[in-house]
Design an enzyme around this catalytic site. Structure first.
Site, PDB file in Angstrom:
ATOM      1  N   THR A  96       4.168  19.097  -3.589  1.00 15.15           N
ATOM      2  CA  THR A  96       3.259  18.259  -2.795  1.00 15.15           C
ATOM      3  C   THR A  96       4.011  17.796  -1.550  1.00 15.15           C
ATOM      4  O   THR A  96       5.239  17.715  -1.572  1.00 15.15           O
ATOM      5  CB  THR A  96       2.790  17.033  -3.595  1.00 15.15           C
ATOM      6  OG1 THR A  96       2.275  16.041  -2.684  1.00 15.15           O
ATOM      7  CG2 THR A  96       3.912  16.382  -4.392  1.00 15.15           C
ATOM      8  N   GLY A  97       3.265  17.483  -0.510  1.00 14.54           N
ATOM      9  CA  GLY A  97       3.909  16.962   0.688  1.00 14.54           C
ATOM     10  C   GLY A  97       3.473  17.718   1.930  1.00 14.54           C
ATOM     11  O   GLY A  97       2.423  18.373   1.936  1.00 14.54           O
TER      12      GLY A  97
ATOM     13  N   GLY B  42       2.758  20.330   4.206  1.00 13.87           N
ATOM     14  CA  GLY B  42       2.663  21.780   4.061  1.00 13.87           C
ATOM     15  C   GLY B  42       3.471  22.540   5.098  1.00 13.87           C
ATOM     16  O   GLY B  42       4.109  23.547   4.800  1.00 13.87           O
TER      17      GLY B  42
ATOM     18  N   THR C 147      -2.222  14.749  -2.896  1.00 12.84           N
ATOM     19  CA  THR C 147      -2.387  16.094  -3.472  1.00 12.84           C
ATOM     20  C   THR C 147      -1.958  16.055  -4.940  1.00 12.84           C
ATOM     21  O   THR C 147      -1.112  15.264  -5.319  1.00 12.84           O
ATOM     22  CB  THR C 147      -1.467  17.063  -2.700  1.00 12.84           C
ATOM     23  OG1 THR C 147      -1.979  17.205  -1.393  1.00 12.84           O
ATOM     24  CG2 THR C 147      -1.406  18.426  -3.352  1.00 12.84           C
TER      25      THR C 147
ATOM     26  N   ARG D 190      -7.441  24.722   8.766  1.00  7.98           N
ATOM     27  CA  ARG D 190      -5.988  24.604   8.549  1.00  7.98           C
ATOM     28  C   ARG D 190      -5.718  24.697   7.039  1.00  7.98           C
ATOM     29  O   ARG D 190      -6.373  24.081   6.230  1.00  7.98           O
ATOM     30  CB  ARG D 190      -5.488  23.270   9.097  1.00  7.98           C
ATOM     31  CG  ARG D 190      -3.991  22.988   8.833  1.00  7.98           C
ATOM     32  CD  ARG D 190      -3.810  22.071   7.650  1.00  7.98           C
ATOM     33  NE  ARG D 190      -2.413  21.797   7.365  1.00  7.98           N
ATOM     34  CZ  ARG D 190      -2.009  21.320   6.179  1.00  7.98           C
ATOM     35  NH1 ARG D 190      -2.864  21.097   5.213  1.00  7.98           N
ATOM     36  NH2 ARG D 190      -0.748  21.094   5.962  1.00  7.98           N
ATOM     37  N   VAL D 191      -4.753  25.519   6.670  1.00 12.05           N
ATOM     38  CA  VAL D 191      -4.372  25.655   5.264  1.00 12.05           C
ATOM     39  C   VAL D 191      -2.874  25.374   5.152  1.00 12.05           C
ATOM     40  O   VAL D 191      -2.077  25.927   5.913  1.00 12.05           O
ATOM     41  CB  VAL D 191      -4.695  27.073   4.736  1.00 12.05           C
ATOM     42  CG1 VAL D 191      -4.182  27.238   3.309  1.00 12.05           C
ATOM     43  CG2 VAL D 191      -6.198  27.336   4.782  1.00 12.05           C
ATOM     44  N   GLY D 192      -2.514  24.502   4.219  1.00 10.45           N
ATOM     45  CA  GLY D 192      -1.101  24.165   4.030  1.00 10.45           C
ATOM     46  C   GLY D 192      -0.462  25.027   2.965  1.00 10.45           C
ATOM     47  O   GLY D 192      -0.785  26.208   2.803  1.00 10.45           O
ATOM     48  N   ASP D 193       0.449  24.427   2.219  1.00 13.70           N
ATOM     49  CA  ASP D 193       1.228  25.170   1.222  1.00 13.70           C
ATOM     50  C   ASP D 193       0.515  25.360  -0.106  1.00 13.70           C
ATOM     51  O   ASP D 193       0.844  26.262  -0.882  1.00 13.70           O
ATOM     52  CB  ASP D 193       2.517  24.387   0.926  1.00 13.70           C
ATOM     53  CG  ASP D 193       2.191  22.978   0.436  1.00 13.70           C
ATOM     54  OD1 ASP D 193       1.628  22.198   1.243  1.00 13.70           O
ATOM     55  OD2 ASP D 193       2.438  22.674  -0.744  1.00 13.70           O
TER      56      ASP D 193
HETATM   57  N1  ASP Z   1       0.595  19.842   0.690  1.00 15.44           N
HETATM   58  C1  ASP Z   1      -0.682  19.449   1.228  1.00 15.44           C
HETATM   59  C2  ASP Z   1      -0.973  20.247   2.452  1.00 15.44           C
HETATM   60  O1  ASP Z   1      -0.096  20.402   3.289  1.00 15.44           O
HETATM   61  C3  ASP Z   1      -0.795  18.008   1.567  1.00 15.44           C
HETATM   62  C4  ASP Z   1      -0.078  17.012   0.698  1.00 15.44           C
HETATM   63  O2  ASP Z   1       0.480  17.346  -0.340  1.00 15.44           O
HETATM   64  O3  ASP Z   1      -0.067  15.827   1.060  1.00 15.44           O
HETATM   65  O4  ASP Z   1      -2.071  20.687   2.613  1.00 15.44           O
END
Ligand code: ASP
Length: 300
Positions: free
Chosen positions: A211-212, A214, A160, A188-191
Site C-alpha cells: 500500500t502507499g 503507487g 488502500t 490513472r492506475v497505480g501499483d
Molecule cells: N497504492 C494506491 C495507488 O497508488 C494508493 C494507496 O495505497 O494509498 O493507487
C-alpha cells in the site's frame, strides 16, 4: 500433512487520526475474521483473501470499493488484483466503475485466464460473469463526496487494503484493492493492480500485499522486492523492512507491506505515520489488530 493457516490484512499505510482509529480497528478485525472463517473451515487462501477484501470493500473507512477516494472528475475508479502462489496465476481489474467488489472480479479473471482488464472491459467481464454491479454513484460515500466538493486537504484519507493468506494445503495468496489517489486523473492506475508492485505470491517463498504511493512503489517493484528478500530464510519482518528501506533509498514516498512466508511466519513494515493491520492464526482467540507504530510488532 496439513499446514497451520494464517491470515494478515492491512487497511493501508497512511495517517490515521484519533477519531478514525476505532473504525480502522473494527474494519481490520472484521476483514481478518471473515478470511479466517474460510481458512479454519479448510477453505482456500484465494477464497479467504477474497472474503477479507470484500469486507473492506463494503466499509467506507477504507479506500476500496464503496467509500473509495474520488478522481478529478468526481468519480470513483477502482483497481484490484489477486495472485496465487501455487500456480503464479493472477487476475486484475483497473479503472473500473460500477463493480461492487473489484476483488471478486479479479479472482474470477484469475480463474478464467490471467490478465488485467481495464475500464469498460473489466466492467463487461464482471457483468457477464454475474458479479454484483451497481450505479457509479453507489461507490461514493457522503464523506468522500464532501471532501471532493470542498477539495479538503485532509491528513487521514481512507486507505488502500490488502490481504495475504496461507491455507491448510500450504498455498499462499495475495490480494490488494484500492480507489487510487484522491483527485487522480481519470484512468490513472497505480501499483495495486500490477503484479510484483501491489502484490506477489509464490509458494516457494511467501505472499505480499503493499500500500502507499503507487508512483513510488512501481519503480522499486515493492512486493517482489519484499518476496525476493525472503530468499535464504530471512524473516518476513526483515524482508518487509528491506523492501521499505529500498523504497526510501531509491525514491521518495510512503508505503507499507504485509508478508507471510511459506512457513507461516508473518511480518510487516511501513514508513507512513500509521498502518492498520490485523492477523489471525490458531493460537489466537480473536485477531490481533494494530494501527500505529507505538504498538509492538508481533511475530508469529
Ligand atoms: N497504492 C494506491 C495507488 O497508488 C494508493 C494507496 O495505497 O494509498 O493507487
Amino acid at each position: 500433512m496439513s499446514v497451520r493457516p494464517v491470515i494478515v490484512v492491512h487497511g493501508g499505510a497512511k495517517t490515521i487520526s484519533e477519531d478514525k482509529i476505532a473504525a480502522n480497528h473494527a474494519g481490520c478485525r472484521a476483514a481478518a475474521e471473515a478470511g479466517w472463517q474460510v481458512l479454519c473451515q479448510g477453505g482456500s487462501a484465494a477464497e479467504a483473501v477474497e472474503a477479507a477484501i470484500r469486507v473492506f470493500e463494503s466499509d467506507q473507512t477504507f479506500n476500496a470499493g464503496f467509500g473509495s477516494t474520488m478522481n478529478s472528475e468526481g468519480e470513483v475508479e477502482v483497481d484490484a488484483a489477486i495472485m496465487d502462489g501455487a500456480t503464479l496465476g493472477w487476475g486484475a481489474v483497473a479503472a473500473v466503475q460500477r463493480v461492487r467488489h473489484p476483488i471478486s472480479a479479479a479472482r474470477r479473471i484469475m480463474e478464467e485466464k490471467p490478465r488485467l482488464l481495464v475500464a469498460r472491459s473489466g466492467e463487461r467481464f464482471a457483468l457477464e460473469h454475474g458479479l454484483e454491479m451497481c450505479a457509479k454513484a453507489d461507490l461514493i460515500s457522503e464523506e468522500q463526496y464532501q471532501e471532493w466538493k470542498e477539495e479538503a486537504e485532509v491528513a487521514d484519507r481512507p486507505n488502500t487494503v490488502g490481504c495475504v493468506a496461507l491455507d491448510v494445503n500450504g498455498n499462499l495468496v495475495a490480494g490488494s484493492s484500492t480507489g487510487g489517489v484522491t483527485g487522480q486523473p481519470q484512468g490513472r492506475v497505480g501499483d495495486t493492480a500490477i503484479v510484483g508492485c501491489g502484490l506477489y505470491a509464490d509458494n516457494r517463498l511467501g505472499a505480499c500485499s503493499t500500500t502507499g504511493d503507487g508512483e513510488s512503489i512501481i519503480p522499486v517493484v515493492l512486493a517482489k522486492t519484499a518476496i525476493d528478500a525472503l530468499v535464504g530464510g530471512n524473516h518476513p519482518d526483515q524482508a518487509a523492512q528491506y523492501a521499505i528501506d529500498t523504497l526510501i533509498d531509491r525514491v521518495e514516498g510512503e508505503a507499507g507491506c504485509i508478508l507471510i512466508d511459506h512457513q507461516g511466519r508473518i511480518g510487516w513494515a511501513y514508513n507512513s505515520q500509521d498502518m492498520a493491520i490485523a492477523y489471525m492464526n490458531e493460537d489466537l482467540s480473536e485477531p490481533a489488530v494494530f494501527t500505529g507504530k507505538e504498538q509492538p510488532l508481533a511475530i508469529a
